[in-house]
Design a protein around this motif. Sequence first.
Motif, short mmCIF file in Angstrom:
data_model
loop_
_atom_site.label_atom_id
_atom_site.label_comp_id
_atom_site.label_asym_id
_atom_site.label_seq_id
_atom_site.Cartn_x
_atom_site.Cartn_y
_atom_site.Cartn_z
N ARG A 88 12.36 1.16 -4.54
CA ARG A 88 11.23 -0.01 -4.79
C ARG A 88 10.30 0.76 -6.13
N VAL A 89 10.02 2.14 -6.13
CA VAL A 89 9.30 2.64 -7.45
C VAL A 89 10.42 2.49 -8.46
N ALA A 90 11.73 3.00 -8.38
CA ALA A 90 12.59 2.93 -9.58
C ALA A 90 12.60 1.48 -10.07
N THR A 112 0.90 -1.31 -0.02
CA THR A 112 0.15 0.11 0.28
C THR A 112 0.84 1.42 0.00
N SER A 113 1.94 1.28 0.67
CA SER A 113 2.79 2.33 0.87
C SER A 113 3.57 2.73 -0.71
N LEU A 114 3.86 1.32 -1.27
CA LEU A 114 4.31 1.61 -2.51
C LEU A 114 3.52 2.21 -3.66
N ILE A 115 2.06 1.58 -3.50
CA ILE A 115 1.15 2.07 -4.27
C ILE A 115 0.78 3.54 -4.22
N GLU A 117 10.31 -10.63 -7.61
CA GLU A 117 10.15 -10.07 -6.31
C GLU A 117 10.63 -8.66 -6.19
N VAL A 118 10.00 -7.93 -5.34
CA VAL A 118 10.61 -6.45 -5.22
C VAL A 118 11.28 -6.65 -4.08
N PRO A 119 12.49 -5.91 -4.33
CA PRO A 119 13.54 -5.93 -3.16
C PRO A 119 13.36 -5.15 -1.80
#
Length: 185
Positions: A173-175, A21-24, A164-166
């Motif tokens: 993470r966005v990049a 959710t933070s990434l979204i 998998e997102v690091p």
Amino acid sequence: MQQHIQNNFIILTGGPGSGKTSLISALGQRGYATSTEAGRAIIRHNQIVDGPAVPWKDPAIFAELMLSWEMRSYDSAADNADLVFFDRGVPDIVGYLELSGLEVPAHVRKAAGIFRYNPTVFILPPWSEIFTQDTERKQTLEEAERTFHAMVSAYSDCGYALVEVPRVPISERVAFLIETIGAVT
């Protein structure tokens, strides 16, 4: 309705408390279209009205409402030609039901086959340093880990390739997402 793949629909999935959710939210702040996670909203609404559609009261009805929410989110985003980031997707319901020890009804499997997203799905692994519980997220870290594995299984079984997102700060993470999406779309 026939299967239709929306290559511009990007799913982020994983266990609770992994930073989805933070990434979204960070992606939304950068101008990308996003969708809200079904589970948290359904729990919040049912807590307000003391309804039964929460995982600790009636996991089957909770799953049905999540399915309806995800199909509606998919349809709402269908006219968007740009990237749309989804906080979970229809296959999450398959994983949730299997994790809960419930049979996956035929209509849920059919929905996972019809409502198709980009073939590459981003999965966020459990991350103890950021994991927290709250009034809507009652799962333990161990349950979050089991959920992660259930989502790996569900998405793999539905024919998606998982990336998998690091476990790095949100900006990284966005990049990572944007760079990886550029390579797969």
